[in-house]
Design an enzyme around this catalytic site. Sequence first.
Site, PDB file in Angstrom:
ATOM      1  N   ASP A 215       0.845  -1.194   0.000  1.00 47.81           N
ATOM      2  CA  ASP A 215       0.000   0.000   0.000  1.00 47.81           C
ATOM      3  C   ASP A 215       0.881   1.245   0.000  1.00 47.81           C
ATOM      4  OD1 ASP A 215      -2.144  -1.707   0.234  1.00 47.81           O
ATOM      5  OD2 ASP A 215      -2.192  -1.556   2.429  1.00 47.81           O
TER       6      ASP A 215
HETATM    7  N1  URA Z   1      -1.148  -5.931   4.048  1.00 45.30           N
HETATM    8  C1  URA Z   1      -1.645  -4.682   4.023  1.00 45.30           C
HETATM    9  O1  URA Z   1      -2.673  -4.405   4.609  1.00 45.30           O
HETATM   10  N2  URA Z   1      -0.977  -3.754   3.289  1.00 45.30           N
HETATM   11  C2  URA Z   1       0.178  -4.004   2.647  1.00 45.30           C
HETATM   12  O2  URA Z   1       0.756  -3.097   2.023  1.00 45.30           O
HETATM   13  C3  URA Z   1       0.705  -5.304   2.706  1.00 45.30           C
HETATM   14  C4  URA Z   1       0.010  -6.258   3.412  1.00 45.30           C
END
Ligand code: URA
Length: 241
Positions: free
Chosen positions: A106
């Site tokens: 993310d």
């Molecule tokens: N899980 C999440 O919620 N975000 C990420 O970036 C990776 C794993």
Amino acid sequence: MSKLTLDRILQSQGFGTRKYCRGLVEDGEVSINGEVVDSIKTSFDTTDFEFTIFEEVWRYREHVYIVLNKPANFECSRKPSHHPGVLTLLPEQFTWRDLQPVGRLDHDTTGMLLMSDDGPFIHAQSSPKRHIPKVYVATTHDPVTPELIALLLGGVQLHDEPAPLAAQTCRMLGDHQIEIVLEQGKYHQVKRMLAAAGNHCSALSRVAIGELALESLGLEEGEWVYLDAAQLALLRAVADA
Ligand code: URA
């Protein structure tokens, strides 16, 4: 052994179109062992081949395999919308080579991002069938409790998943911090699992993929490194297991 002319070598390494690369050579921008080579007539063995262009030394690589220590506020998407893309942190040659993240983080997640231009490698490393463990450190809004750890280990139901998802391992690191290891790579998985377990993820970092730990690479946030043969073998061993 593969032998290529300099314009083809430059093109394969992401310096531009064949025509543009030919121009770079003919303009005397490329040297080999300190000697300018301004003809594209000679072919060079690409094994361990090094050349200098714009005063920077490059080694020929059939494929690129790197780890970036991703800072927050960069998007993994190829067409980022709200934040700059992670490719802006890397040499522009990597964009020409079509370097891609192996799975996404993310925009606000930091840490270990594997990237490559080797399609079969990307596929093997991101395939859900391979169950490659990814290790995350999550900071939680509410205090970590034994019940939270038990819920994450036992499995929590996410609303668009057919079955509960469980952490492979999960342990408390501090009052507001856990280490959680996941085998799947579902969308926002850590954040959604924490929410489903009644807490909230306020910061997230990926610290290892398989047996390769980000810490062992000594990267500051925003820095990247080419993986060596031993590090790649570690990743491949887990994917092939
Ligand atoms: N899980 C999440 O919620 N975000 C990420 O970036 C990776 C794993």
